[in-house]
Design an enzyme around this catalytic site. Sequence first.
Site, mmCIF file in Angstrom:
data_model
loop_
_atom_site.group_PDB
_atom_site.id
_atom_site.type_symbol
_atom_site.label_atom_id
_atom_site.label_comp_id
_atom_site.label_asym_id
_atom_site.label_seq_id
_atom_site.Cartn_x
_atom_site.Cartn_y
_atom_site.Cartn_z
ATOM 1 N N LYS A 192 -15.341 -36.805 7.999
ATOM 2 C CA LYS A 192 -13.936 -36.419 7.754
ATOM 3 C C LYS A 192 -13.099 -36.808 8.960
ATOM 4 C CE LYS A 192 -10.178 -33.584 7.637
ATOM 5 N NZ LYS A 192 -9.189 -33.361 8.705
ATOM 6 N N HIS A 249 -5.861 -28.053 19.939
ATOM 7 C CA HIS A 249 -5.237 -27.702 18.668
ATOM 8 C C HIS A 249 -4.241 -26.570 18.823
ATOM 9 C CE1 HIS A 249 -8.011 -29.634 15.441
ATOM 10 N NE2 HIS A 249 -7.473 -30.492 16.263
ATOM 11 N N ASP A 287 -4.859 -48.195 -0.871
ATOM 12 C CA ASP A 287 -5.366 -47.114 -1.720
ATOM 13 C C ASP A 287 -6.433 -46.323 -0.954
ATOM 14 O OD1 ASP A 287 -6.724 -45.587 -3.602
ATOM 15 O OD2 ASP A 287 -6.724 -47.155 -5.138
ATOM 16 N N GLU A 311 -1.534 -34.349 10.186
ATOM 17 C CA GLU A 311 -2.310 -33.449 11.050
ATOM 18 C C GLU A 311 -2.008 -33.691 12.525
ATOM 19 O OE1 GLU A 311 -6.505 -33.244 10.021
ATOM 20 O OE2 GLU A 311 -7.032 -32.588 12.043
#
Length: 429
Positions: free
Chosen positions: A269, A383, A285, A85
């Site tokens: 998130k 962005h 992991d 991202e």
Amino acid sequence: MSNQKSSRISGFYRRSLAERAAVVAQWANLSTQEQAVLLGMNGLNASQADNMIENAIGIYALPLGVATNFLINDQDYLVPMVIEEPSVVAAVSNAARLFREGGGFTTSSDEPIMIGQIQVLDLPDIYVAAGAIRSNKDRLLAEANEIGGSIVKHGGGARDIQVRPILETPIGPMLIVHLLYDTRDAMGANAINTAVEHLAPRIEELTGGRVNLRILSNLTDQRKARAEGMIPAKELASQSISGQEAVKAIVEAGIFAEVDPYRATTHNKGIMNGIDAVVIATGNDWRAVESGAHAYAARDGQYRSLTKWWQDENGNLRGSIELPLALGIVGGATRVHPAAGLALKILGIQSARQLSEIAAAVGLAQNLAAIRALATEGIQNGHMRMHARQLAVAAGASGEQVARVVQTMIEEGSIRLERAKALVQEMTS
Ligand code: MEV
């Protein structure tokens, strides 16, 4: 890692990829061979991949970046991050620079204790069974350690046994036995799973019940990492907003995520954008870390933020984070994947706990970057610039053409692939 090196590298993002790789190579004293791994020329090969998973048909690559400016417990770090991202690495580096102005991050962590679960069913008397396990605890711990392995050799191993009766279930009462196991510098999944499988027949003998599952829990709430830091209010001032106003808006954003699960999910998130990128870079992991983090976020029955933000007595911004972080620096892919070993070398990692504390600091910084942008100018500005950059590259722009194409598209308010292609063509002809 020496304290004389500073990770405050201004304009790092403006340098070419080769220049950045050279800075990191010097920072971590990388050999030519290791530098080739970073550039993907000598990374994970097909036969290593074939030994890692089943049905392997190839290798899937992702960008490896380095976050700058991290000062954690008075030590400087360049933090390797693997992520697809845009904006994440730039944003976290910028946030780390702000925390640096407040003295950097202070971190701490628990001992690396994992939980292994044994599900016991069909018990003649659940309380008698629980008592039998409690009174045979020392014997069970010794038996769990009997199988040995490198973790026990390194001073880890079984530490405690706990019993949790769950009376009301659709299949009747069940007794859950927890084996608490110190995995030292390993994530420890294999060791803990081996230990609970080994103990299961003994548990059946002691309780007269039947064991069903024997597996670790990813809610590793005995193995948490914490980070805290301060940002002077004046560092948060911009053209449109004062430092004090920014602190207030960021605290308000933090409270939103404490009280509303819809916001908390997005807020967390953003935290995991940073944490996962470090977890992946170091060959750990990330699904285990993700599931543990989100379960911990819901520990009081409502899903909440993993961070807290408040204004301190001097009017400055303070933030903290706490979450389960079961990370290893030995075993698993950490040493098999050549780039993961290098990520640990770039970090100068000495222990699994140190790695988990760095990941926590990255999570806190990533969260600050997101909520600061959201609470001030919004995130679309940055962005869209990154999006324009991707379009410029996709349209064939190279070198300094990229910046010119991006700037023109932003000024025109037309960020589209066709426009990028037309601009590249104009510039080339
Ligand atoms: C995007 O990947 C992450 C954010 O949505 C996080 C947040 O909203 O806090 C920007």
